[in-house]
Design an enzyme around this catalytic site. Sequence first.
Site, PDB file in Angstrom:
ATOM      1  N   ALA A  65     -51.097 -32.805 -10.615  1.00  0.00           N
ATOM      2  CA  ALA A  65     -50.507 -33.976  -9.966  1.00  0.00           C
ATOM      3  C   ALA A  65     -50.117 -34.977 -11.041  1.00  0.00           C
ATOM      4  O   ALA A  65     -50.734 -35.027 -12.108  1.00  0.00           O
ATOM      5  CB  ALA A  65     -51.526 -34.594  -9.017  1.00  0.00           C
ATOM      6  N   GLY A 108     -53.331 -29.559  -9.635  1.00  0.00           N
ATOM      7  CA  GLY A 108     -52.396 -29.228  -8.555  1.00  0.00           C
ATOM      8  C   GLY A 108     -51.471 -28.064  -8.922  1.00  0.00           C
ATOM      9  O   GLY A 108     -50.970 -27.366  -8.042  1.00  0.00           O
ATOM     10  N   GLU A 111     -53.430 -25.038  -8.154  1.00  0.00           N
ATOM     11  CA  GLU A 111     -53.493 -24.962  -6.687  1.00  0.00           C
ATOM     12  C   GLU A 111     -52.168 -24.467  -6.116  1.00  0.00           C
ATOM     13  O   GLU A 111     -52.148 -23.679  -5.166  1.00  0.00           O
ATOM     14  CB  GLU A 111     -53.859 -26.341  -6.112  1.00  0.00           C
ATOM     15  CG  GLU A 111     -55.293 -26.732  -6.451  1.00  0.00           C
ATOM     16  CD  GLU A 111     -55.635 -28.161  -6.057  1.00  0.00           C
ATOM     17  OE1 GLU A 111     -54.860 -29.076  -6.403  1.00  0.00           O
ATOM     18  OE2 GLU A 111     -56.667 -28.364  -5.403  1.00  0.00           O
ATOM     19  N   GLU A 131     -59.585 -31.715 -12.585  1.00  0.00           N
ATOM     20  CA  GLU A 131     -59.657 -32.978 -11.835  1.00  0.00           C
ATOM     21  C   GLU A 131     -60.930 -33.756 -12.128  1.00  0.00           C
ATOM     22  O   GLU A 131     -60.915 -34.986 -12.227  1.00  0.00           O
ATOM     23  CB  GLU A 131     -59.572 -32.706 -10.324  1.00  0.00           C
ATOM     24  CG  GLU A 131     -58.201 -32.286  -9.832  1.00  0.00           C
ATOM     25  CD  GLU A 131     -57.969 -30.779  -9.880  1.00  0.00           C
ATOM     26  OE1 GLU A 131     -58.695 -30.071 -10.627  1.00  0.00           O
ATOM     27  OE2 GLU A 131     -57.070 -30.314  -9.170  1.00  0.00           O
TER      28      GLU A 131
HETATM   29  N1  CO8 Z   1     -49.503 -36.332 -15.008  1.00  0.00           N
HETATM   30  C1  CO8 Z   1     -48.631 -37.133 -15.628  1.00  0.00           C
HETATM   31  N2  CO8 Z   1     -48.115 -36.865 -16.854  1.00  0.00           N
HETATM   32  C2  CO8 Z   1     -48.497 -35.726 -17.442  1.00  0.00           C
HETATM   33  C3  CO8 Z   1     -49.416 -34.839 -16.840  1.00  0.00           C
HETATM   34  C4  CO8 Z   1     -49.932 -35.187 -15.561  1.00  0.00           C
HETATM   35  N3  CO8 Z   1     -50.765 -34.378 -14.896  1.00  0.00           N
HETATM   36  N4  CO8 Z   1     -49.603 -33.789 -17.682  1.00  0.00           N
HETATM   37  C5  CO8 Z   1     -48.840 -34.020 -18.758  1.00  0.00           C
HETATM   38  N5  CO8 Z   1     -48.164 -35.180 -18.623  1.00  0.00           N
HETATM   39  C6  CO8 Z   1     -47.243 -35.804 -19.580  1.00  0.00           C
HETATM   40  C7  CO8 Z   1     -47.988 -36.408 -20.767  1.00  0.00           C
HETATM   41  O1  CO8 Z   1     -48.458 -37.689 -20.437  1.00  0.00           O
HETATM   42  C8  CO8 Z   1     -46.912 -36.419 -21.835  1.00  0.00           C
HETATM   43  O2  CO8 Z   1     -46.062 -37.516 -21.592  1.00  0.00           O
HETATM   44  P1  CO8 Z   1     -45.534 -38.419 -22.870  1.00  0.00           P
HETATM   45  O3  CO8 Z   1     -44.665 -37.470 -23.662  1.00  0.00           O
HETATM   46  O4  CO8 Z   1     -44.779 -39.537 -22.251  1.00  0.00           O
HETATM   47  O5  CO8 Z   1     -46.738 -38.838 -23.620  1.00  0.00           O
HETATM   48  C9  CO8 Z   1     -46.089 -35.179 -21.526  1.00  0.00           C
HETATM   49  O6  CO8 Z   1     -46.410 -34.808 -20.168  1.00  0.00           O
HETATM   50  C10 CO8 Z   1     -46.470 -34.014 -22.434  1.00  0.00           C
HETATM   51  O7  CO8 Z   1     -47.867 -33.826 -22.332  1.00  0.00           O
HETATM   52  P2  CO8 Z   1     -48.847 -33.918 -23.628  1.00  0.00           P
HETATM   53  O8  CO8 Z   1     -48.222 -34.687 -24.724  1.00  0.00           O
HETATM   54  O9  CO8 Z   1     -50.179 -34.369 -23.149  1.00  0.00           O
HETATM   55  O10 CO8 Z   1     -48.887 -32.373 -24.039  1.00  0.00           O
HETATM   56  P3  CO8 Z   1     -50.082 -31.591 -24.760  1.00  0.00           P
HETATM   57  O11 CO8 Z   1     -49.530 -30.253 -25.077  1.00  0.00           O
HETATM   58  O12 CO8 Z   1     -50.692 -32.404 -25.837  1.00  0.00           O
HETATM   59  O13 CO8 Z   1     -51.206 -31.427 -23.598  1.00  0.00           O
HETATM   60  C11 CO8 Z   1     -52.020 -30.921 -21.372  1.00  0.00           C
HETATM   61  C12 CO8 Z   1     -50.905 -30.712 -22.442  1.00  0.00           C
HETATM   62  C13 CO8 Z   1     -53.325 -30.290 -21.879  1.00  0.00           C
HETATM   63  C14 CO8 Z   1     -51.527 -30.225 -20.118  1.00  0.00           C
HETATM   64  C15 CO8 Z   1     -52.235 -32.435 -21.161  1.00  0.00           C
HETATM   65  O14 CO8 Z   1     -50.957 -33.050 -20.917  1.00  0.00           O
HETATM   66  C16 CO8 Z   1     -53.115 -32.741 -19.973  1.00  0.00           C
HETATM   67  O15 CO8 Z   1     -54.320 -32.662 -20.077  1.00  0.00           O
HETATM   68  N6  CO8 Z   1     -52.503 -33.126 -18.826  1.00  0.00           N
HETATM   69  C17 CO8 Z   1     -53.234 -33.532 -17.643  1.00  0.00           C
HETATM   70  C18 CO8 Z   1     -53.779 -32.329 -16.926  1.00  0.00           C
HETATM   71  C19 CO8 Z   1     -54.580 -32.768 -15.730  1.00  0.00           C
HETATM   72  O16 CO8 Z   1     -55.549 -33.461 -15.805  1.00  0.00           O
HETATM   73  N7  CO8 Z   1     -54.138 -32.273 -14.565  1.00  0.00           N
HETATM   74  C20 CO8 Z   1     -54.844 -32.525 -13.337  1.00  0.00           C
HETATM   75  C21 CO8 Z   1     -54.280 -33.721 -12.683  1.00  0.00           C
HETATM   76  S1  CO8 Z   1     -55.228 -34.179 -11.232  1.00  0.00           S
HETATM   77  C22 CO8 Z   1     -54.629 -33.139 -10.056  1.00  0.00           C
HETATM   78  O17 CO8 Z   1     -53.830 -32.264 -10.287  1.00  0.00           O
HETATM   79  C23 CO8 Z   1     -55.148 -33.389  -8.682  1.00  0.00           C
HETATM   80  C24 CO8 Z   1     -54.508 -32.445  -7.708  1.00  0.00           C
HETATM   81  C25 CO8 Z   1     -54.884 -32.801  -6.361  1.00  0.00           C
HETATM   82  C26 CO8 Z   1     -53.859 -32.255  -5.410  1.00  0.00           C
HETATM   83  C27 CO8 Z   1     -53.842 -32.971  -4.146  1.00  0.00           C
HETATM   84  C28 CO8 Z   1     -52.844 -34.083  -4.200  1.00  0.00           C
HETATM   85  C29 CO8 Z   1     -52.889 -34.911  -2.959  1.00  0.00           C
END
Ligand code: CO8
Length: 257
Positions: A65, A108, A111, A131
């Site tokens: 998400a 997500g 999922e 999450e």
């Molecule tokens: N949300 C928003 N932005 C994101 C997300 C995310 N989930 N993942 C990556 N991005 C963005 C980064 O902020 C970054 O943006 P910017 O270039 O502006 O800094 C860009 O994408 C590239 O990402 P990274 O620079 O972080 O890339 P890396 O290769 O260093 O890392 C990762 C990749 C490991 C994937 C890292 O980005 C990360 O940990 N992302 C978050 C993953 C996460 O926590 N996902 C779970 C989110 S919670 C969720 O999914 C709840 C679901 C519930 C569903 C029900 C909904 C109602």
Amino acid sequence: MEGPVRIERPEAQVVLVRLWRPERLNALDMELRRALARTFRDLAEDEEVRVAVLAGSERAFAAGADLGEMVDADSVEMMRRATHRLWQAVADFPKPLIAAVRGYALGGGMELAMHADIIVAGENAEFGQPEVRVGIMPGAGGTQRLLRAVGPYRAAWLVMTGERVSGREAAAMGLVSRLVPDAEVEAEALAVARRIARMPPLAVREIKEVLRLGADAPLATALALERKAFQLLFSTRDQKEGMRAFLDKRRPEFEGR
Ligand code: CO8
């Protein structure tokens, strides 16, 4: 085509739905989720489409998400978004759905992959439910679908630690239908789609429904569901064609009737 969900028609009867927000690793914001729900509702009605493949980019199937849209939300706001209806449009897609997972399938994103019937993954894909690391828990099937896919002990470990596993490890857990080198994920997903598209569509649709509904029904009920669907297929022209073609030693031509 513009927008965060792109439709490709690589061949007749097969559609490839591509998540396209690569600069955010396909993080699922509301716009993308709405577009995805609309896409699957439309494809459900499209008679030209027999099978769908859902893919992302090379780096990410979807990194979860969009946290930027969630950080300041309260419970009421989350209820108002009612995103379960958007997920349901994917879950209700009545035709085979194949997830082609390269790179990250997190939160997500994982999922979403678990909404598919078949998951084709690259060896170095990264699956995870992180999450808990951002203070919440899975909210779109990440506890329940995962539990059913890999069993309670692996599910608890994944969801409680938020650790990621590779495509190889996910395959060993039973979360992946076909494990291939990363570069071959989409080709393999399309090859599977092509094979299924050649099958009789009504039989495939019944198979999907019985697999889904049966999984959570008592065994006797599930077996009755299976038996009824099996019997129903004897009213289709494709059943006559399939069996007649076998007896005549020729290839069947299935038309979905
Ligand atoms: N949300 C928003 N932005 C994101 C997300 C995310 N989930 N993942 C990556 N991005 C963005 C980064 O902020 C970054 O943006 P910017 O270039 O502006 O800094 C860009 O994408 C590239 O990402 P990274 O620079 O972080 O890339 P890396 O290769 O260093 O890392 C990762 C990749 C490991 C994937 C890292 O980005 C990360 O940990 N992302 C978050 C993953 C996460 O926590 N996902 C779970 C989110 S919670 C969720 O999914 C709840 C679901 C519930 C569903 C029900 C909904 C109602």
